[in-house]
Design a protein around this motif. Sequence first.
Motif, short mmCIF file in Angstrom:
data_model
loop_
_atom_site.label_atom_id
_atom_site.label_comp_id
_atom_site.label_asym_id
_atom_site.label_seq_id
_atom_site.Cartn_x
_atom_site.Cartn_y
_atom_site.Cartn_z
N ALA A 33 0.86 -1.19 0.00
CA ALA A 33 0.00 0.00 0.00
C ALA A 33 0.89 1.24 0.00
O ALA A 33 2.05 1.19 0.41
N HIS A 35 1.00 3.81 1.90
CA HIS A 35 1.58 4.18 3.20
C HIS A 35 2.72 3.25 3.60
O HIS A 35 3.60 3.64 4.35
N ASP A 66 -2.93 -0.89 9.11
CA ASP A 66 -4.06 -1.22 8.23
C ASP A 66 -4.55 -0.02 7.41
O ASP A 66 -5.39 -0.19 6.53
N HIS A 67 -4.03 1.16 7.69
CA HIS A 67 -4.39 2.35 6.91
C HIS A 67 -3.29 3.40 7.04
O HIS A 67 -2.41 3.27 7.89
#
Length: 141
Positions: A33, A35, A66-67
């Motif tokens: 991802a 990030h 997770d984000h």
Amino acid sequence: MRRTGVSASALHFYERRGLVISERTSRNQRIYARHMLRRISLILVAKRLGIPLTDVARIFAKLPTDHAPTHKDWQYVSRIWKRQLEDRRRQIEALEYELTGCIGCGCLSMKACSLLNADDNLQERGPGPVRIQEHLLPPKT
């Protein structure tokens, strides 16, 4: 790999250390991802600055996996890292002063030089250059 400029083996190593997390495609390829790509960039910067991965891991443990971290998350982490970097800067400046003052003078006096330890009289205080280490290390809290 292509996006980060980091070898696959290094990415796998960072994953094993818990520094980054990947997802798998249907073809079992790792994808990261955005990030996580930022984390990889920070790892590279930390390596360049000589910051141990254990320190990076401690900082990353305070961030969500997770984000993407929020602005508040980054502010919190950056304050911690800033304090650590300030401590390192003070240690480096103290070492520079010690080395310039002692080695730069050329005397290497057996009585005054803080690098020498005749007859290992300082062994009770620990290994290595204890006089300099006592000046360089931040006080224990």
